[in-house]
Design a protein around this motif. Structure first.
Motif, mmCIF file in Angstrom:
data_model
loop_
_atom_site.group_PDB
_atom_site.id
_atom_site.type_symbol
_atom_site.label_atom_id
_atom_site.label_comp_id
_atom_site.label_asym_id
_atom_site.label_seq_id
_atom_site.Cartn_x
_atom_site.Cartn_y
_atom_site.Cartn_z
ATOM 1 N N LYS A 143 0.835 -1.206 0.000
ATOM 2 C CA LYS A 143 0.000 0.000 0.000
ATOM 3 C C LYS A 143 0.874 1.263 0.000
ATOM 4 C CE LYS A 143 -3.956 1.800 -0.106
ATOM 5 N NZ LYS A 143 -4.878 1.472 -1.186
ATOM 6 N N SER A 144 1.941 1.255 0.796
ATOM 7 C CA SER A 144 2.800 2.439 0.870
ATOM 8 C C SER A 144 3.481 2.710 -0.466
ATOM 9 C CB SER A 144 3.886 2.252 1.931
ATOM 10 O OG SER A 144 3.320 1.826 3.130
ATOM 11 N N VAL A 197 7.709 -6.480 2.577
ATOM 12 C CA VAL A 197 8.232 -6.469 3.935
ATOM 13 C C VAL A 197 7.682 -7.724 4.566
ATOM 14 C CG1 VAL A 197 7.959 -5.396 6.191
ATOM 15 C CG2 VAL A 197 8.428 -3.959 4.225
ATOM 16 N N GLY A 198 8.505 -8.413 5.346
ATOM 17 C CA GLY A 198 8.020 -9.629 5.989
ATOM 18 C C GLY A 198 9.025 -10.745 5.840
ATOM 19 N N ASP A 238 7.682 -16.844 3.489
ATOM 20 C CA ASP A 238 6.270 -16.534 3.204
ATOM 21 C C ASP A 238 6.140 -15.846 1.853
ATOM 22 O OD1 ASP A 238 5.691 -17.501 5.675
ATOM 23 O OD2 ASP A 238 5.374 -15.542 6.624
ATOM 24 N N PRO A 263 17.044 -5.103 14.437
ATOM 25 C CA PRO A 263 17.174 -4.632 13.058
ATOM 26 C C PRO A 263 17.959 -3.324 12.893
ATOM 27 C CG PRO A 263 14.854 -4.529 13.830
ATOM 28 C CD PRO A 263 15.683 -4.993 14.958
ATOM 29 N N HIS A 264 18.473 -3.160 11.660
ATOM 30 C CA HIS A 264 19.031 -1.882 11.229
ATOM 31 C C HIS A 264 17.808 -1.022 10.927
ATOM 32 C CE1 HIS A 264 20.974 0.418 7.603
ATOM 33 N NE2 HIS A 264 21.145 1.101 8.712
ATOM 34 N N MET A 265 17.544 -0.063 11.814
ATOM 35 C CA MET A 265 16.290 0.675 11.733
ATOM 36 C C MET A 265 16.549 2.172 11.831
ATOM 37 S SD MET A 265 13.076 0.386 14.338
ATOM 38 C CE MET A 265 12.646 -1.320 14.026
ATOM 39 N N ILE A 282 14.886 -0.455 7.296
ATOM 40 C CA ILE A 282 14.289 -1.236 8.381
ATOM 41 C C ILE A 282 14.375 -2.709 7.971
ATOM 42 C CG2 ILE A 282 11.961 -0.683 7.507
ATOM 43 C CD1 ILE A 282 10.976 -0.926 10.437
ATOM 44 N N ILE A 293 24.248 5.363 11.071
ATOM 45 C CA ILE A 293 22.816 5.542 11.341
ATOM 46 C C ILE A 293 22.608 6.827 12.157
ATOM 47 C CG2 ILE A 293 22.844 4.137 13.483
ATOM 48 C CD1 ILE A 293 20.055 3.484 11.170
ATOM 49 N N ARG A 296 17.014 9.283 15.808
ATOM 50 C CA ARG A 296 15.694 9.681 15.290
ATOM 51 C C ARG A 296 14.919 10.579 16.257
ATOM 52 N NH1 ARG A 296 13.240 4.141 14.996
ATOM 53 N NH2 ARG A 296 15.131 3.470 16.058
ATOM 54 N N LYS A 298 -1.316 -3.526 6.648
ATOM 55 C CA LYS A 298 -1.759 -3.594 5.257
ATOM 56 C C LYS A 298 -2.174 -2.218 4.736
ATOM 57 C CE LYS A 298 -5.021 -6.303 2.602
ATOM 58 N NZ LYS A 298 -6.185 -7.180 2.751
ATOM 59 N N LYS A 299 -2.688 -1.397 5.617
ATOM 60 C CA LYS A 299 -3.123 -0.053 5.207
ATOM 61 C C LYS A 299 -1.937 0.876 4.980
ATOM 62 C CE LYS A 299 -7.574 -0.744 5.519
ATOM 63 N NZ LYS A 299 -8.208 -1.244 4.312
ATOM 64 N N GLY A 300 -0.755 0.474 5.450
ATOM 65 C CA GLY A 300 0.421 1.297 5.170
ATOM 66 C C GLY A 300 1.236 1.708 6.393
ATOM 67 N N ILE A 309 5.126 -13.665 11.707
ATOM 68 C CA ILE A 309 4.293 -13.436 10.521
ATOM 69 C C ILE A 309 4.712 -12.170 9.775
ATOM 70 C CG2 ILE A 309 1.934 -13.002 9.690
ATOM 71 C CD1 ILE A 309 0.911 -14.572 12.121
ATOM 72 N N PHE A 310 4.897 -11.088 10.512
ATOM 73 C CA PHE A 310 5.094 -9.788 9.845
ATOM 74 C C PHE A 310 6.552 -9.322 9.854
ATOM 75 C CE2 PHE A 310 0.882 -9.881 11.953
ATOM 76 C CZ PHE A 310 0.113 -10.022 10.816
ATOM 77 N N GLY A 311 7.405 -10.011 10.607
ATOM 78 C CA GLY A 311 8.797 -9.590 10.736
ATOM 79 C C GLY A 311 8.993 -8.796 12.013
ATOM 80 N N GLN A 337 10.826 -6.385 12.584
ATOM 81 C CA GLN A 337 11.013 -4.942 12.404
ATOM 82 C C GLN A 337 9.731 -4.141 12.563
ATOM 83 O OE1 GLN A 337 11.090 -7.090 9.785
ATOM 84 N NE2 GLN A 337 9.276 -6.272 8.772
ATOM 85 N N PRO A 392 16.830 -1.541 18.841
ATOM 86 C CA PRO A 392 16.740 -0.099 19.081
ATOM 87 C C PRO A 392 15.778 0.250 20.227
ATOM 88 C CG PRO A 392 16.502 -0.599 16.736
ATOM 89 C CD PRO A 392 16.456 -1.902 17.459
#
Lengths: 205, 252
Positions: free
Chosen positions: A14-15, A47-48, A52, A115-117, A144, B2, B5, B94-96, B119-121, B123, B198
């Motif tokens: 989406k992004s 991403v993920g 998968d 992570p490298h973030m 990320i 790096i 932030r 999923k929306k961003g 599932i999503f990682g 990060q 982090p």
């Protein structure tokens, strides 16, 4: 003329879509092989988890579609979308990638925070890379990730990033481009890179 | 290398920003998306939204926030506040949104961290930790918006969530939150020493020296800032220029 953004149910699609819309590019977000075959260029976001992602592409019957198209038209892989092009990944046990490029994906060693973030600078190696047109050396982009690519052939590296260890932040081989960072999340400067890609698509069509 | 932030944090209730935000040059300073876009322009490195809506509408408003932000904001953003289901995480990402932050649900159901990071990682899974000083080197973890003590020692808990797969810690000092006395350097140091992911320091920012101190002395990777930006005491740009002049690696 349009860019096919491959939708294979992974994060950040989406992004990427929103960012290309923002710059006014013609895009189709799709998992339809026909729409990908007819496109002028392909963007593979992602991403993920590596495994998968490969399984999703397999289920959607897109593995061969991508392999068949990748040498025929402009291709941009972002983050996981770039990593998938390599032969295999060490993430969650060894899993096979598309094998379009030689090398593998390894975990960032824990001598640094993983992570490298965050925002980090790129050192541009390939000054002729068209996507870096008007982009200054040392510019910051958003990273990320916990895994990074180890290309077998260093000629493909177009920029590197210093994170205590060296991170390959982008690659270029023929018509294939890949970024480890996220242009779609790198504010104005990131949108500029995506716009450079869109310009290239228009020039080539 | 790096950069450190700077992350403005917006509290959102039913789709509106709460706590006074006093910008006069915005069409609608109560609109979280417009504010986030404004901070992006100023050079913010990320945005954190904390959704404090307490109604059955919550799921809807939080997903709507994720979606609307994605259309206008092109820096990473995190959404937190009462998230406890895998399906909600999936929908928000999923929306961003780039990350979700989990607080109470992480304590009540640690397997949520493990499952969601698989599932999503890692990060995109931030564990938010609210800690309050007890004695010696013991800071206790609180949940339910700081109302319920858990008996957990913060340094043990952050190490545990790292093991479970969390990709980042959002650490709030309950002792300093709202005081403007500066971030808790000791607490933040204890946490950055306990993990190799982090750490975002939160709670207590009253001036720019406070930002510098928690970065330099406690090795925070990022600082969460709310009121001093919202009330216009400093702009994000001023903060970044100051930190840069202090020798900190910052994206300007």
């Amino acid at each position: 003329m349009y860019i096919a953004i491959v939708n294979y149910n992974m994060g950040n699609i989406k992004s990427v879509e929103n960012a290309f819309r923002k710059i006014g590019a013609e895009i189709k977000v799709t998992s339809d092989p026909e729409v990908i075959n007819s496109s002028s260029a392909i963007v593979l976001p992602g991403v993920g988890a590596f495994k998968d992602a490969i399984n999703n592409l397999k289920d959607l019957k897109l593995l061969d579609v991508i392999k068949e198209n990748i040498n025929k038209k402009l291709f941009l892989g972002i983050c996981l979308g770039m990593q998938l092009l390599y032969e295999y990944s060490m993430e969650d046990g060894k899993s096979r990638g598309l094998g379009v490029l030689k090398g593998f994906v390894g975990k960032i060693p824990s001598v640094v925070k993983v992570p490298h973030m965050g925002w980090n600078q790129i050192k541009i190696i390939n000054k002729n890379n068209k996507l870096f047109s008007d982009i200054d050396n040392g510019e910051n982009f958003y990273f990320i990730h916990s895994y990074h690519i180890i290309p077998e052939n260093r000629n493909v590296i177009s920029s590197v990033t210093d994170y205590g260890i060296e991170i390959v932040s982008s690659i270029e081989k023929g018509n294939i481009y890949g970024f480890q960072f996220h242009p779609e999340k790198s504010s104005t400067i990131g949108l500029k890179i995506l716009n450079n890609f869109w310009k290239l698509v228009k020039e080539n069509s | 290398m790096i950069t450190k932030r700077i992350i403005p944090c917006l509290d959102v209730n039913k789709g509106r920003v709460v706590k006074g935000v006093s910008f006069i040059n915005l069409k609608d300073a109560g609109d979280p998306v417009e504010l986030a876009a404004y901070y992006d322009k100023q050079g913010a490195d990320e945005i954190v939204f904390l959704d404090i809506t307490a109604s059955h509408e919550k799921r809807k408003t939080i997903i709507e926030l994720a979606s609307k932000t994605a259309e206008k904001v092109f820096i990473p953003y995190t959404i937190g506040g009462g998230i406890s289901e895998i399906e909600d995480i999936r929908e928000i990402l999923k929306k961003g949104a780039d990350k979700v932050s989990i607080n109470t649900a992480a304590v009540e159901n640690p397997s949520l961290i493990e499952k969601s990071s698989k599932i999503f990682g890692s990060q995109c899974i931030v564990v938010a930790v609210d800690a309050k000083y007890r004695e010696n080197d013991f800071w206790e973890v609180y949940i339910h918006g700081g109302r319920t003590p858990t008996g957990k020692n913060v340094t043990d808990w952050v190490a545990e969530v790292e093991q479970l797969g969390a990709g980042e810690i959002l650490l709030t000092s309950m002792d300093r939150d709202g005081t403007k006395d500066g971030y808790d350097i000791e607490l933040t140091s204890a946490v950055t020493s306990a993990v190799n992911i982090p750490v975002i320091a939160s709670g207590g920012a009253g001036n720019l020296e406070h930002l510098r101190d928690v970065i330099k002395l406690a090795n925070a990777d990022a600082v969460l800032v709310a009121s001093i930006f919202h009330y216009g005491e400093y702009t994000v740009r001023q903060a970044k220029e100051f930190l840069k002049s202090e020798g900190i690696n910052i994206r300007i």
